[in-house]
Design a protein around this motif. Sequence first.
Motif, PDB file in Angstrom:
ATOM      1  N   THR A  57       0.841  -1.200   0.000  1.00 12.27           N
ATOM      2  CA  THR A  57       0.000   0.000   0.000  1.00 12.27           C
ATOM      3  C   THR A  57       0.874   1.247   0.000  1.00 12.27           C
ATOM      4  O   THR A  57       1.964   1.262   0.577  1.00 12.27           O
ATOM      5  CB  THR A  57      -0.932   0.037   1.217  1.00 12.27           C
ATOM      6  OG1 THR A  57      -0.158   0.076   2.418  1.00 12.27           O
ATOM      7  CG2 THR A  57      -1.848  -1.183   1.244  1.00 12.27           C
ATOM      8  N   THR A  58       0.381   2.295  -0.640  1.00 17.32           N
ATOM      9  CA  THR A  58       1.107   3.557  -0.711  1.00 17.32           C
ATOM     10  C   THR A  58       0.118   4.681  -0.980  1.00 17.32           C
ATOM     11  O   THR A  58      -0.983   4.451  -1.494  1.00 17.32           O
ATOM     12  CB  THR A  58       2.182   3.526  -1.816  1.00 17.32           C
ATOM     13  OG1 THR A  58       2.873   4.784  -1.857  1.00 17.32           O
ATOM     14  CG2 THR A  58       1.560   3.273  -3.181  1.00 17.32           C
ATOM     15  N   SER A  59       0.532   5.885  -0.637  1.00 17.66           N
ATOM     16  CA  SER A  59      -0.261   7.072  -0.988  1.00 17.66           C
ATOM     17  C   SER A  59       0.322   7.794  -2.189  1.00 17.66           C
ATOM     18  O   SER A  59      -0.240   8.796  -2.642  1.00 17.66           O
ATOM     19  CB  SER A  59      -0.315   8.037   0.207  1.00 17.66           C
ATOM     20  OG  SER A  59       0.995   8.460   0.564  1.00 17.66           O
ATOM     21  N   ASP A  60       1.419   7.288  -2.749  1.00 17.40           N
ATOM     22  CA  ASP A  60       2.137   7.945  -3.835  1.00 17.40           C
ATOM     23  C   ASP A  60       2.000   7.140  -5.120  1.00 17.40           C
ATOM     24  O   ASP A  60       2.570   6.045  -5.237  1.00 17.40           O
ATOM     25  CB  ASP A  60       3.619   8.075  -3.464  1.00 17.40           C
ATOM     26  CG  ASP A  60       4.456   8.667  -4.589  1.00 17.40           C
ATOM     27  OD1 ASP A  60       3.870   9.254  -5.522  1.00 17.40           O
ATOM     28  OD2 ASP A  60       5.695   8.535  -4.515  1.00 17.40           O
ATOM     29  N   PRO A  61       1.266   7.655  -6.119  1.00 17.38           N
ATOM     30  CA  PRO A  61       1.129   6.906  -7.374  1.00 17.38           C
ATOM     31  C   PRO A  61       2.473   6.607  -8.035  1.00 17.38           C
ATOM     32  O   PRO A  61       2.644   5.565  -8.664  1.00 17.38           O
ATOM     33  CB  PRO A  61       0.279   7.823  -8.252  1.00 17.38           C
ATOM     34  CG  PRO A  61      -0.421   8.737  -7.314  1.00 17.38           C
ATOM     35  CD  PRO A  61       0.506   8.919  -6.151  1.00 17.38           C
ATOM     36  N   GLY A  62       3.429   7.505  -7.878  1.00 16.44           N
ATOM     37  CA  GLY A  62       4.730   7.298  -8.484  1.00 16.44           C
ATOM     38  C   GLY A  62       5.460   6.088  -7.956  1.00 16.44           C
ATOM     39  O   GLY A  62       6.307   5.506  -8.654  1.00 16.44           O
ATOM     40  N   ALA A  63       5.128   5.676  -6.721  1.00 18.51           N
ATOM     41  CA  ALA A  63       5.801   4.525  -6.140  1.00 18.51           C
ATOM     42  C   ALA A  63       5.472   3.238  -6.885  1.00 18.51           C
ATOM     43  O   ALA A  63       6.263   2.284  -6.871  1.00 18.51           O
ATOM     44  CB  ALA A  63       5.414   4.385  -4.670  1.00 18.51           C
ATOM     45  N   LEU A  64       4.321   3.193  -7.547  1.00 19.12           N
ATOM     46  CA  LEU A  64       3.936   1.964  -8.243  1.00 19.12           C
ATOM     47  C   LEU A  64       4.867   1.664  -9.411  1.00 19.12           C
ATOM     48  O   LEU A  64       5.053   0.502  -9.777  1.00 19.12           O
ATOM     49  CB  LEU A  64       2.491   2.070  -8.745  1.00 19.12           C
ATOM     50  CG  LEU A  64       1.398   2.234  -7.684  1.00 19.12           C
ATOM     51  CD1 LEU A  64       0.024   2.244  -8.352  1.00 19.12           C
ATOM     52  CD2 LEU A  64       1.470   1.131  -6.642  1.00 19.12           C
ATOM     53  N   ALA A  65       5.451   2.708  -9.994  1.00 17.50           N
ATOM     54  CA  ALA A  65       6.328   2.505 -11.143  1.00 17.50           C
ATOM     55  C   ALA A  65       7.577   1.723 -10.790  1.00 17.50           C
ATOM     56  O   ALA A  65       8.206   1.119 -11.672  1.00 17.50           O
ATOM     57  CB  ALA A  65       6.712   3.856 -11.751  1.00 17.50           C
ATOM     58  N   ALA A  66       7.935   1.689  -9.514  1.00 12.23           N
ATOM     59  CA  ALA A  66       9.146   0.993  -9.080  1.00 12.23           C
ATOM     60  C   ALA A  66       8.851  -0.375  -8.477  1.00 12.23           C
ATOM     61  O   ALA A  66       9.747  -0.997  -7.898  1.00 12.23           O
ATOM     62  CB  ALA A  66       9.893   1.861  -8.063  1.00 12.23           C
ATOM     63  N   MET A  67       7.634  -0.869  -8.603  1.00 11.42           N
ATOM     64  CA  MET A  67       7.233  -2.107  -7.929  1.00 11.42           C
ATOM     65  C   MET A  67       7.190  -3.332  -8.842  1.00 11.42           C
ATOM     66  O   MET A  67       6.610  -4.350  -8.482  1.00 11.42           O
ATOM     67  CB  MET A  67       5.861  -1.912  -7.273  1.00 11.42           C
ATOM     68  CG  MET A  67       5.878  -0.977  -6.089  1.00 11.42           C
ATOM     69  SD  MET A  67       4.272  -0.959  -5.217  1.00 11.42           S
ATOM     70  CE  MET A  67       4.595   0.240  -3.924  1.00 11.42           C
ATOM     71  N   ASP A  68       7.765  -3.251 -10.019  1.00 10.07           N
ATOM     72  CA  ASP A  68       7.824  -4.404 -10.924  1.00 10.07           C
ATOM     73  C   ASP A  68       6.427  -4.976 -11.189  1.00 10.07           C
ATOM     74  O   ASP A  68       6.189  -6.187 -11.086  1.00 10.07           O
ATOM     75  CB  ASP A  68       8.735  -5.491 -10.341  1.00 10.07           C
ATOM     76  CG  ASP A  68       9.049  -6.576 -11.365  1.00 10.07           C
ATOM     77  OD1 ASP A  68       9.045  -6.272 -12.562  1.00 10.07           O
ATOM     78  OD2 ASP A  68       9.272  -7.734 -10.958  1.00 10.07           O
TER      79      ASP A  68
END
Length: 410
Positions: A57-68
């Motif tokens: 879980t995250t509040s930052d959409p940009g973090a999803l780009a680094a999650m493979d």
Amino acid sequence: MTDTPDLRLGVVGLGMRSDLAELAHRPGAGSRIAAVCDPDPTRRAEAPARFGPEVATTSDPGALAAMDLDAVFVLSPDHTHEEVGVALLEAGVPIFLEKPMAITTDGCDRLLTAARKSGARLYVGHNMRHLPVITAMRELIVSGAVGEVKAIWCRHFVGNGGDFYFKDWHADRRNTTGLLLQKGAHDIDVIHWLADGYTRRVTGMGGLAVYGQIDDRRPPSGGLMIEWLDPEHNWPPLRQTGLNPVVDVEDLSMVHMQLDNGVYASYEQCHFTPDYWRNYTVIGTEGRLENFGDGADGSVIKVWNRRGDYRPEPDLTVPVQTPQGTHGGADPLLVAEFLEFVRHGGTTLTSPVAAREAVATGYAATMSLRDGSSPRDIDPVADDLAEYFATGQTESGQVPTALDPPCVLT
């Protein structure tokens, strides 16, 4: 179970449309939700119960780009689609972008350009292309049931409009441009699909006819529509309470459209009717067809081909398949097609260019109605960009594939 590894999927936005993510969450059967993003900590806290304890879980959409991740569903409010979508596409992540594609024509064009530049697959969730009543009308038209299409009229009775669109972010034009775009994007895309053309000139008209009279407003809230939906007590419309602090979108709107292939069309939308359904009339050189009901049991399409006075009984009656699943049975097919597209590419029933054209029409019509119904012209997508998406998001010279009909996700 399947021997194919599960697609690892992300989700931006755990609001009302996150039921699409639940359709895609089939651990061990081809796909799973691996990560979710939402600014609301309460919704993030609910994610493990919905998608399993391993979900990130995250509040930052940009973090999803680094999650493979193999793909991401962008299901957040309309005004976020452009920035979130462009960022993910530029990072090379395939996305499902909920309709409307963006809230401006320029925003849509940015998304199309980003997808082509990166090569990341872009899919826009126009689920009505999978709706049984729409596909049946399309099949009748293609078969020649009314001859060559010359006119299409759509009346959209939005019986739950006050609950659905005037108590949260939808009521603020900064988030939607307006409901002629936000809600109308569905029907404008259908009109284009049935007519086999795109709008090039519009004239819009409309206003805030009813809900602007209501002074009872709620404080800003992150709540969901299901929390206040009450068809029995929130009627008639002026009995509504707890509207969004900002209400500056039209609750009554209409647009006349001239398409690039000579078809003329109109779309009317009202958010304070007692009933909730869409009525399409398609007139061709050899007849007329019209739907009665758009998904409920007993819905039919009627076709008239002989001259005469008023005749309630048509020359042909086509029963509409009883839908299974959310949004009239369209959502399971929509999600299944997207997952096939992520795995294999190819052409799809939905179209990013068509999604852009629906927004462009709704945007221009909204600008027209707010400027004295001045006519507005709409520029097409550049030919090379249109070709890229028409050929399954492949560059010139590559051979696209057509996807097999998707299995329904239930």
